[in-house]
Design a protein around this motif. Structure first.
Motif, PDB file in Angstrom:
ATOM      1  N   PHE A 167       0.844  -1.205   0.000  1.00 56.11           N
ATOM      2  CA  PHE A 167       0.000   0.000   0.000  1.00 56.11           C
ATOM      3  C   PHE A 167       0.874   1.247   0.000  1.00 56.11           C
ATOM      4  CE2 PHE A 167      -2.461   3.395   1.955  1.00 56.11           C
ATOM      5  CZ  PHE A 167      -3.606   3.371   1.166  1.00 56.11           C
ATOM      6  N   SER A 168       1.938   1.242   0.786  1.00 53.53           N
ATOM      7  CA  SER A 168       2.854   2.384   0.846  1.00 53.53           C
ATOM      8  C   SER A 168       3.523   2.612  -0.510  1.00 53.53           C
ATOM      9  CB  SER A 168       3.910   2.165   1.929  1.00 53.53           C
ATOM     10  OG  SER A 168       4.813   3.241   1.962  1.00 53.53           O
ATOM     11  N   GLN A 169       3.957   1.542  -1.159  1.00 58.35           N
ATOM     12  CA  GLN A 169       4.583   1.671  -2.476  1.00 58.35           C
ATOM     13  C   GLN A 169       3.594   2.200  -3.498  1.00 58.35           C
ATOM     14  OE1 GLN A 169       6.034  -2.336  -2.968  1.00 58.35           O
ATOM     15  NE2 GLN A 169       8.104  -1.790  -2.294  1.00 58.35           N
ATOM     16  N   LEU A 170       2.350   1.723  -3.440  1.00 52.58           N
ATOM     17  CA  LEU A 170       1.308   2.202  -4.343  1.00 52.58           C
ATOM     18  C   LEU A 170       1.067   3.694  -4.128  1.00 52.58           C
ATOM     19  CD1 LEU A 170      -0.941   1.709  -6.436  1.00 52.58           C
ATOM     20  CD2 LEU A 170      -2.419   1.043  -4.524  1.00 52.58           C
ATOM     21  N   ALA A 171       0.972   4.102  -2.870  1.00 52.57           N
ATOM     22  CA  ALA A 171       0.751   5.516  -2.549  1.00 52.57           C
ATOM     23  C   ALA A 171       1.906   6.375  -3.055  1.00 52.57           C
ATOM     24  CB  ALA A 171       0.563   5.688  -1.047  1.00 52.57           C
ATOM     25  N   GLN A 172       3.133   5.948  -2.782  1.00 47.95           N
ATOM     26  CA  GLN A 172       4.300   6.727  -3.205  1.00 47.95           C
ATOM     27  C   GLN A 172       4.379   6.829  -4.721  1.00 47.95           C
ATOM     28  OE1 GLN A 172       7.839   5.212  -1.300  1.00 47.95           O
ATOM     29  NE2 GLN A 172       6.969   5.478   0.733  1.00 47.95           N
ATOM     30  N   ALA A 173       4.138   5.742  -5.421  1.00 48.99           N
ATOM     31  CA  ALA A 173       4.200   5.751  -6.880  1.00 48.99           C
ATOM     32  C   ALA A 173       3.080   6.610  -7.471  1.00 48.99           C
ATOM     33  CB  ALA A 173       4.115   4.328  -7.428  1.00 48.99           C
ATOM     34  N   SER A 174       1.902   6.504  -6.900  1.00 44.66           N
ATOM     35  CA  SER A 174       0.754   7.254  -7.410  1.00 44.66           C
ATOM     36  C   SER A 174       0.886   8.748  -7.185  1.00 44.66           C
ATOM     37  CB  SER A 174      -0.535   6.772  -6.729  1.00 44.66           C
ATOM     38  OG  SER A 174      -0.759   5.424  -7.024  1.00 44.66           O
ATOM     39  N   MET A 175       1.504   9.153  -6.080  1.00 44.55           N
ATOM     40  CA  MET A 175       1.556  10.562  -5.712  1.00 44.55           C
ATOM     41  C   MET A 175       2.853  11.246  -6.140  1.00 44.55           C
ATOM     42  SD  MET A 175      -1.414  10.676  -4.626  1.00 44.55           S
ATOM     43  CE  MET A 175      -1.797  12.160  -3.747  1.00 44.55           C
ATOM     44  N   ALA A 176       3.755  10.514  -6.777  1.00 43.42           N
ATOM     45  CA  ALA A 176       5.028  11.093  -7.207  1.00 43.42           C
ATOM     46  C   ALA A 176       4.811  12.129  -8.312  1.00 43.42           C
ATOM     47  CB  ALA A 176       5.953   9.988  -7.714  1.00 43.42           C
TER      48      ALA A 176
END
Length: 117
Positions: free
Chosen positions: A31-40
């Protein structure tokens, strides 16, 4: 008007999820990786992506989302005017229920801004 303490709500959510993070580390890492990738930063700025995320939180009636994304927007230097324009679109697309959560988002913004000052 909302009586939520969004800073307290964020803290409570983080505390409540602490045991889940330990029990399900792979899920939380994912979930953290998804959030970071999506919000970059990309074709859309991180600030614009946070405005979109907050709009979804408002229209989906998620108080926790409102708290987390208002906090992120303030860190990214968003203005109250940008917030208000985005919230106008939420009201347009989501009607009366979105208007009620617009009030909550504005209260969260003002309370968090005052606490940061």
């Amino acid at each position: 008007m909302s009586t939520f303490d969004h800073a307290g709500l964020i803290q409570g959510i983080n505390e409540s999820l602490a045991t889940f993070r330990k029990a399900q580390p792979e899920t939380m890492r994912g979930f953290s990786q998804l959030a970071q990738a999506s919000m970059a930063e990309g074709a859309l700025s991180s600030k614009h992506k946070e405005l979109i995320a907050l709009a979804i939180g408002v229209t989906q009636r998620c108080s926790g989302c409102i708290g987390f994304h208002v906090k992120a927007l303030q860190k990214l230097g968003a203005t109250r005017t940008e917030l208000e324009e985005m919230l106008a679109v939420c009201v347009y697309m989501g009607g009366g229920p979105a208007l009620m959560y617009t009030a909550e988002a504005l209260k969260a913004w003002d309370t968090m801004a005052a606490a940061a000052a």
